[in-house]
Design a protein around this motif. Structure first.
Motif, PDB file in Angstrom:
ATOM      1  N   GLU A  25       0.860  -1.189   0.000  1.00  0.00           N
ATOM      2  CA  GLU A  25       0.000   0.000   0.000  1.00  0.00           C
ATOM      3  C   GLU A  25       0.892   1.233   0.000  1.00  0.00           C
ATOM      4  N   SER A  26       0.873   1.972  -1.093  1.00  0.00           N
ATOM      5  CA  SER A  26       1.746   3.131  -1.253  1.00  0.00           C
ATOM      6  C   SER A  26       1.305   4.286  -0.348  1.00  0.00           C
ATOM      7  N   SER A  27       2.251   5.183  -0.077  1.00  0.00           N
ATOM      8  CA  SER A  27       1.916   6.443   0.596  1.00  0.00           C
ATOM      9  C   SER A  27       1.474   7.477  -0.430  1.00  0.00           C
ATOM     10  N   TYR A  28       1.717   7.174  -1.723  1.00  0.00           N
ATOM     11  CA  TYR A  28       1.369   8.085  -2.820  1.00  0.00           C
ATOM     12  C   TYR A  28       1.927   9.484  -2.573  1.00  0.00           C
ATOM     13  N   TRP A  29       3.190   9.510  -2.130  1.00  0.00           N
ATOM     14  CA  TRP A  29       3.824  10.819  -1.913  1.00  0.00           C
ATOM     15  C   TRP A  29       3.654  11.696  -3.151  1.00  0.00           C
ATOM     16  N   LEU A  30       4.046  11.174  -4.290  1.00  0.00           N
ATOM     17  CA  LEU A  30       3.765  11.828  -5.565  1.00  0.00           C
ATOM     18  C   LEU A  30       3.157  10.796  -6.503  1.00  0.00           C
ATOM     19  N   THR A  31       2.090  11.175  -7.184  1.00  0.00           N
ATOM     20  CA  THR A  31       1.568  10.332  -8.256  1.00  0.00           C
ATOM     21  C   THR A  31       2.307  10.695  -9.532  1.00  0.00           C
ATOM     22  N   CYS A  32       2.921   9.695 -10.139  1.00  0.00           N
ATOM     23  CA  CYS A  32       3.717   9.921 -11.345  1.00  0.00           C
ATOM     24  C   CYS A  32       3.114   9.140 -12.496  1.00  0.00           C
ATOM     25  N   ALA A  33       3.002   9.788 -13.641  1.00  0.00           N
ATOM     26  CA  ALA A  33       2.400   9.178 -14.824  1.00  0.00           C
ATOM     27  C   ALA A  33       3.467   8.908 -15.873  1.00  0.00           C
ATOM     28  N   ILE A  34       3.304   7.803 -16.587  1.00  0.00           N
ATOM     29  CA  ILE A  34       4.218   7.482 -17.679  1.00  0.00           C
ATOM     30  C   ILE A  34       3.411   7.493 -18.976  1.00  0.00           C
ATOM     31  N   PHE A  35       3.918   8.225 -19.962  1.00  0.00           N
ATOM     32  CA  PHE A  35       3.184   8.479 -21.191  1.00  0.00           C
ATOM     33  C   PHE A  35       3.709   7.621 -22.344  1.00  0.00           C
ATOM     34  N   LYS A  36       2.909   7.536 -23.389  1.00  0.00           N
ATOM     35  CA  LYS A  36       3.304   6.776 -24.570  1.00  0.00           C
ATOM     36  C   LYS A  36       4.516   7.419 -25.235  1.00  0.00           C
ATOM     37  N   LYS A  37       5.227   6.616 -26.018  1.00  0.00           N
ATOM     38  CA  LYS A  37       6.468   7.076 -26.642  1.00  0.00           C
ATOM     39  C   LYS A  37       6.271   8.306 -27.528  1.00  0.00           C
ATOM     40  N   ASP A  38       5.082   8.462 -28.115  1.00  0.00           N
ATOM     41  CA  ASP A  38       4.895   9.581 -29.044  1.00  0.00           C
ATOM     42  C   ASP A  38       4.632  10.904 -28.344  1.00  0.00           C
TER      43      ASP A  38
END
Length: 373
Positions: free
Chosen positions: A278-291
């Motif tokens: 269970e994360s603390s979700y200090w920062l929510t980080c998103a990973i995007f598609k290559k384009d």
């Protein structure tokens, strides 16, 4: 929506003012005062450990962990390449050699297979990082610790409140190190904390952090010490923040859920967690598609009043550690190149987060705006 959206700003209010005034009124604002020991005791109680020792910073906590373990010149310490540079710097403080290894593509945490492949006779410790609050696979990490007889240090500076199998991060290894920098889950302005399994070692760290001063004999110093003490005024702030920790964690968890629900459907990815974590979700980080051109997207969001920051750059890209760039770190580089940390401060509202999602979806829908080329 609030007037301003915050990336990682601290959430301080009336309770913090009340505690700070108590510290000022007491006359104890420096490194002596009752709030320090009270904060240490209540922090230990929260984690369910016997003892915790406050420090000047999370970096100082990591340094003291390595120092207390006797790690020094000729020793190797394995560390993930994808982390803040403060994870690695203390290794150089003790004249040991950092060995940078890659992370898992899904969780973004250090890859246990990569750890095992790089253990040598010189390996004395492994520092793991619960990156952005996402717990590592502690079952595997503890097996590595036992099988190879190496020390395990948890960099839990971003994961206060996170759990693995219902046990708090930072409480598994030989030492767990926490940070209370201004952008962390709770803050003391600066400051850190160290916990561990051996209370005698923790008592020695407390002694060393106070310039190794033997108070029973005035200003006698039988060892080389460090000025790594937390101040009473910082501890006062920490006590107030600790009372609000559950609220902060719940809010960050809700923000993460909104981001994932809103953006996952358009192909945006996120750190994955182990089933028992269970994360603390200090920062929510998103990973995007290559384009998607992440720097362009970041600039476009900034123009619309939405602050973001890049995911940590692999440490072997920085001048002090370029000479250690001798391993395949493809996952670390891919994550850095394609990801952004989204507004996660508990000062934000759910409405703010929905607005961020709306703007991201609009920008990703504008092909010429944020795509590569």
């Amino acid at each position: 929506m609030s007037k301003q959206i915050y990336l990682d700003a601290p959430n301080v209010g009336e309770l913090e003012k009340e505690y700070l005034c108590k510290a000022v009124d007491s006359g104890y604002i420096s490194t002596f005062g009752p709030f320090v020991s009270e904060f240490e005791d209540k922090f230990a109680a929260y984690l369910g450990v016997e003892k915790s020792v406050s420090t000047q910073s999370g970096t100082a906590a990591l340094h003291m962990a390595l120092y207390e373990l006797g790690i020094g010149k000729g020793d190797e310490v394995i560390v993930p390449a994808l982390t803040f540079i403060a994870t690695a710097n203390p290794i150089t403080y003790v004249s040991a050699t950092p060995v940078f290894v890659d992370v898992d593509a899904d969780t973004w945490n250090v890859d246990s297979d990569e750890i095992e492949k790089n253990i040598t006779e010189k390996t004395k410790a492994v520092i793991i990082v619960h990156l952005y609050g996402n717990p590592c696979d502690m079952e595997k990490m503890m097996k590595i610790r036992e099988q190879y007889k190496v020390a395990l240090i948890e960099d839990a500076t971003e994961s206060l409140g996170a759990k693995y199998k219902n046990k708090f991060t930072g409480t598994f290894g030989d030492f767990g190190c926490f940070s209370f920098n201004g952008n962390k889950v709770i803050t003391t302005g600066g400051g850190g904390m160290i916990v561990g399994k051996d209370t005698k070692r923790l008592e020695h760290i407390k002694f060393l952090s106070s310039q190794a001063r033997d108070g029973s004999d005035g200003f006698s110093h039988p060892e080389i010490g460090f000025n790594y003490r937390m101040t009473n005024i910082e501890a006062a702030l920490g006590l107030a923040q600790l009372k609000r920790l559950a609220v902060f964690l719940a809010r960050k968890k809700e923000f993460h859920k909104i981001y994932k629900d809103q953006l996952h459907k358009i192909g945006v990815g996120f750190q994955e967690a182990y089933e028992t974590a269970e994360s603390s979700y200090w920062l929510t980080c998103a990973i995007f598609k290559k384009d998607v051109n992440v720097p362009k997207l970041q600039r476009a969001l900034k123009d619309k009043g939405i602050p973001t920051r890049r995911v940590f750059m692999p440490l072997t890209e920085f001048p002090p550690y370029k000479t250690y760039k001798n391993r395949d770190l493809r996952n670390s580089h891919y994550i850095y190149e394609n990801s952004l940390c989204l507004p996660s401060s508990s000062l934000n509202s759910n409405e703010d987060v929905y607005h961020v999602c709306k703007v991201i979806k609009e920008l990703l829908g504008q092909a010429k705006g944020v795509t590569q080329g």
